[in-house]
Design a protein around this motif. Structure first.
Motif, PDB file in Angstrom:
ATOM      1  N   ILE A 119       0.837  -1.202   0.000  1.00  0.00           N
ATOM      2  CA  ILE A 119       0.000   0.000   0.000  1.00  0.00           C
ATOM      3  C   ILE A 119       0.872   1.252   0.000  1.00  0.00           C
ATOM      4  CG2 ILE A 119      -1.724   1.305   1.325  1.00  0.00           C
ATOM      5  CD1 ILE A 119      -2.835  -1.195  -0.051  1.00  0.00           C
ATOM      6  N   GLU A 120       1.957   1.225   0.755  1.00  0.00           N
ATOM      7  CA  GLU A 120       2.856   2.371   0.793  1.00  0.00           C
ATOM      8  C   GLU A 120       3.464   2.642  -0.587  1.00  0.00           C
ATOM      9  OE1 GLU A 120       4.299   1.940   5.461  1.00  0.00           O
ATOM     10  OE2 GLU A 120       5.441   0.930   3.883  1.00  0.00           O
ATOM     11  N   LYS A 121       3.836   1.580  -1.295  1.00  0.00           N
ATOM     12  CA  LYS A 121       4.371   1.749  -2.656  1.00  0.00           C
ATOM     13  C   LYS A 121       3.320   2.404  -3.559  1.00  0.00           C
ATOM     14  CE  LYS A 121       7.474  -2.213  -2.809  1.00  0.00           C
ATOM     15  NZ  LYS A 121       7.705  -3.527  -3.412  1.00  0.00           N
ATOM     16  N   ALA A 122       2.094   1.925  -3.465  1.00  0.00           N
ATOM     17  CA  ALA A 122       1.014   2.479  -4.290  1.00  0.00           C
ATOM     18  C   ALA A 122       0.801   3.958  -3.964  1.00  0.00           C
ATOM     19  CB  ALA A 122      -0.272   1.685  -4.069  1.00  0.00           C
ATOM     20  N   LEU A 123       0.814   4.304  -2.683  1.00  0.00           N
ATOM     21  CA  LEU A 123       0.655   5.704  -2.272  1.00  0.00           C
ATOM     22  C   LEU A 123       1.745   6.581  -2.875  1.00  0.00           C
ATOM     23  CD1 LEU A 123      -0.285   5.498   1.500  1.00  0.00           C
ATOM     24  CD2 LEU A 123      -1.447   6.876  -0.199  1.00  0.00           C
ATOM     25  N   VAL A 124       2.993   6.113  -2.769  1.00  0.00           N
ATOM     26  CA  VAL A 124       4.118   6.890  -3.293  1.00  0.00           C
ATOM     27  C   VAL A 124       3.978   7.071  -4.806  1.00  0.00           C
ATOM     28  CG1 VAL A 124       6.620   6.872  -3.686  1.00  0.00           C
ATOM     29  CG2 VAL A 124       5.712   6.311  -1.443  1.00  0.00           C
ATOM     30  N   LEU A 125       3.637   5.995  -5.495  1.00  0.00           N
ATOM     31  CA  LEU A 125       3.476   6.077  -6.947  1.00  0.00           C
ATOM     32  C   LEU A 125       2.446   7.133  -7.317  1.00  0.00           C
ATOM     33  CD1 LEU A 125       3.862   4.972  -9.875  1.00  0.00           C
ATOM     34  CD2 LEU A 125       1.997   3.416  -9.357  1.00  0.00           C
ATOM     35  N   LEU A 126       1.290   7.077  -6.702  1.00  0.00           N
ATOM     36  CA  LEU A 126       0.224   8.031  -7.025  1.00  0.00           C
ATOM     37  C   LEU A 126       0.612   9.453  -6.620  1.00  0.00           C
ATOM     38  CD1 LEU A 126      -2.773   5.793  -5.958  1.00  0.00           C
ATOM     39  CD2 LEU A 126      -2.072   6.358  -8.301  1.00  0.00           C
ATOM     40  N   TYR A 127       1.283   9.587  -5.487  1.00  0.00           N
ATOM     41  CA  TYR A 127       1.739  10.899  -5.020  1.00  0.00           C
ATOM     42  C   TYR A 127       2.748  11.495  -6.005  1.00  0.00           C
ATOM     43  CZ  TYR A 127       3.605  14.476  -1.874  1.00  0.00           C
ATOM     44  OH  TYR A 127       4.007  15.661  -1.316  1.00  0.00           O
ATOM     45  N   ALA A 147      -5.687   8.550   3.426  1.00  0.00           N
ATOM     46  CA  ALA A 147      -4.624   8.695   2.423  1.00  0.00           C
ATOM     47  C   ALA A 147      -3.599   9.738   2.878  1.00  0.00           C
ATOM     48  CB  ALA A 147      -5.217   9.081   1.071  1.00  0.00           C
ATOM     49  N   ARG A 148      -4.066  10.845   3.424  1.00  0.00           N
ATOM     50  CA  ARG A 148      -3.159  11.900   3.899  1.00  0.00           C
ATOM     51  C   ARG A 148      -2.297  11.404   5.061  1.00  0.00           C
ATOM     52  NH1 ARG A 148      -4.463  17.053   2.021  1.00  0.00           N
ATOM     53  NH2 ARG A 148      -6.496  17.168   0.996  1.00  0.00           N
ATOM     54  N   VAL A 149      -2.935  10.744   6.010  1.00  0.00           N
ATOM     55  CA  VAL A 149      -2.220  10.235   7.184  1.00  0.00           C
ATOM     56  C   VAL A 149      -1.165   9.215   6.747  1.00  0.00           C
ATOM     57  CG1 VAL A 149      -2.472   8.857   9.295  1.00  0.00           C
ATOM     58  CG2 VAL A 149      -4.089  10.703   8.813  1.00  0.00           C
ATOM     59  N   LYS A 150      -1.581   8.268   5.892  1.00  0.00           N
ATOM     60  CA  LYS A 150      -0.650   7.237   5.423  1.00  0.00           C
ATOM     61  C   LYS A 150       0.516   7.868   4.662  1.00  0.00           C
ATOM     62  CE  LYS A 150      -3.724   3.236   5.034  1.00  0.00           C
ATOM     63  NZ  LYS A 150      -3.002   2.292   5.869  1.00  0.00           N
ATOM     64  N   MET A 151       0.227   8.884   3.836  1.00  0.00           N
ATOM     65  CA  MET A 151       1.281   9.512   3.049  1.00  0.00           C
ATOM     66  C   MET A 151       2.287  10.209   3.950  1.00  0.00           C
ATOM     67  SD  MET A 151       2.246   9.618  -0.036  1.00  0.00           S
ATOM     68  CE  MET A 151       3.989   9.891   0.008  1.00  0.00           C
ATOM     69  N   ASN A 152       1.814  10.881   5.002  1.00  0.00           N
ATOM     70  CA  ASN A 152       2.738  11.523   5.940  1.00  0.00           C
ATOM     71  C   ASN A 152       3.623  10.489   6.620  1.00  0.00           C
ATOM     72  OD1 ASN A 152       2.093  14.218   5.497  1.00  0.00           O
ATOM     73  ND2 ASN A 152       0.344  14.121   6.878  1.00  0.00           N
ATOM     74  N   ARG A 153       3.053   9.350   6.979  1.00  0.00           N
ATOM     75  CA  ARG A 153       3.831   8.288   7.603  1.00  0.00           C
ATOM     76  C   ARG A 153       4.853   7.711   6.634  1.00  0.00           C
ATOM     77  NH1 ARG A 153      -1.299   5.426  10.531  1.00  0.00           N
ATOM     78  NH2 ARG A 153      -1.483   6.922  12.230  1.00  0.00           N
ATOM     79  N   VAL A 154       4.455   7.565   5.372  1.00  0.00           N
ATOM     80  CA  VAL A 154       5.368   7.033   4.351  1.00  0.00           C
ATOM     81  C   VAL A 154       6.533   7.987   4.132  1.00  0.00           C
ATOM     82  CG1 VAL A 154       5.579   6.464   1.898  1.00  0.00           C
ATOM     83  CG2 VAL A 154       3.652   5.592   3.193  1.00  0.00           C
ATOM     84  N   LYS A 155       6.256   9.278   4.095  1.00  0.00           N
ATOM     85  CA  LYS A 155       7.329  10.269   3.922  1.00  0.00           C
ATOM     86  C   LYS A 155       8.346  10.147   5.054  1.00  0.00           C
ATOM     87  CE  LYS A 155       4.611  13.808   1.531  1.00  0.00           C
ATOM     88  NZ  LYS A 155       4.020  15.153   1.685  1.00  0.00           N
ATOM     89  N   LYS A 157       8.883   7.516   6.892  1.00  0.00           N
ATOM     90  CA  LYS A 157       9.547   6.214   6.746  1.00  0.00           C
ATOM     91  C   LYS A 157      10.647   6.289   5.694  1.00  0.00           C
ATOM     92  CE  LYS A 157       8.276   1.321   6.374  1.00  0.00           C
ATOM     93  NZ  LYS A 157       7.132   0.396   6.223  1.00  0.00           N
ATOM     94  N   LEU A 158      10.356   6.934   4.564  1.00  0.00           N
ATOM     95  CA  LEU A 158      11.359   7.077   3.503  1.00  0.00           C
ATOM     96  C   LEU A 158      12.551   7.907   3.984  1.00  0.00           C
ATOM     97  CD1 LEU A 158       9.198   7.551   0.292  1.00  0.00           C
ATOM     98  CD2 LEU A 158      10.712   5.632   0.814  1.00  0.00           C
ATOM     99  N   LYS A 159      12.286   8.964   4.740  1.00  0.00           N
ATOM    100  CA  LYS A 159      13.391   9.766   5.286  1.00  0.00           C
ATOM    101  C   LYS A 159      14.268   8.911   6.193  1.00  0.00           C
ATOM    102  CE  LYS A 159      11.190  14.282   5.096  1.00  0.00           C
ATOM    103  NZ  LYS A 159      10.534  15.354   5.845  1.00  0.00           N
ATOM    104  N   THR A 160      13.635   8.069   7.001  1.00  0.00           N
ATOM    105  CA  THR A 160      14.392   7.182   7.903  1.00  0.00           C
ATOM    106  C   THR A 160      15.224   6.190   7.107  1.00  0.00           C
ATOM    107  OG1 THR A 160      12.649   7.386   9.561  1.00  0.00           O
ATOM    108  CG2 THR A 160      14.167   5.532   9.798  1.00  0.00           C
ATOM    109  N   ILE A 161      14.644   5.637   6.052  1.00  0.00           N
ATOM    110  CA  ILE A 161      15.366   4.653   5.216  1.00  0.00           C
ATOM    111  C   ILE A 161      16.550   5.330   4.524  1.00  0.00           C
ATOM    112  CG2 ILE A 161      15.218   3.212   3.149  1.00  0.00           C
ATOM    113  CD1 ILE A 161      12.254   2.658   3.938  1.00  0.00           C
ATOM    114  N   LEU A 162      16.321   6.535   4.002  1.00  0.00           N
ATOM    115  CA  LEU A 162      17.359   7.234   3.228  1.00  0.00           C
ATOM    116  C   LEU A 162      18.409   7.898   4.115  1.00  0.00           C
ATOM    117  CD1 LEU A 162      15.089   8.762   0.467  1.00  0.00           C
ATOM    118  CD2 LEU A 162      16.804   6.971   0.157  1.00  0.00           C
TER     119      LEU A 162
END
Length: 164
Positions: A119-127, A147-155, A157-162
């Motif tokens: 789901i996170e991948k799909a969110l990022v793709l659409l974003y 969608a907004r809440v999940k996208m903020n969490r994904v952002k 998460k990506l910052k943590t990964i990177l």
């Protein structure tokens, strides 16, 4: 099926095929898998096309079918052991459009995106496709707030990964 329906489908698929390629890029790691997933998504789109009522934009409907197909196949494939190294992943990026730094950053971003769940991948793709949260929620079948809440969490998460 009649020729008109087939003709309309082929036209729409050709016009929006980049959507399918982007989904394939996120859920595959090599050219052969990309081609296989592209073919499977195309088959699923063709099977579902007669039921497309036009309640949403064709591109939104196409994202939904493509993502559902990719996620279903991805979940089946995660049961197998993968032995491919990241270095062999091929990205369809025109090198003349990016300088070396941008290309390295893009590869790192794709690597980070591959670590996300379905789901996170799909969110990022659409974003990244500049879809608004209304379109994202329609495509993924979740509320706009979710969608907004999940996208903020994904952002985050990506910052943590990177930036560990």
């Amino acid at each position: 099926m009649n020729k008109s329906l087939e003709h309309n489908f082929v036209e729409l698929l050709e016009e929006h095929q980049n959507i399918v390629h982007k989904v394939c890029r996120l859920y595959t790691n090599d050219q052969a898998s990309h081609k296989d997933l592209f073919q499977e998504i195309t088959i699923q789109l063709w099977k579902a096309y007669p039921k497309f009522r036009g309640d949403s934009k064709f591109s939104t409907w196409m994202y939904r079918v493509a993502l559902n197909t990719a996620i279903t196949l991805y979940r089946k494939s995660t049961r197998k052991i993968k032995t491919q190294e990241f270095d062999t992943v091929q990205f369809k990026i025109k090198t003349e459009e990016y300088d070396q730094t941008e290309e390295v950053q893009l590869k790192l971003m794709y690597q980070a995106i591959h670590e996300l769940n379905d789901i996170e991948k799909a969110l990022v793709l659409l974003y990244l496709e500049d879809k608004n949260y209304s379109e994202i929620s329609d495509t993924l079948g979740i509320s706009e707030v979710n969608a907004r809440v999940k996208m903020n969490r994904v952002k985050k998460k990506l910052k943590t990964i990177l930036n560990p």
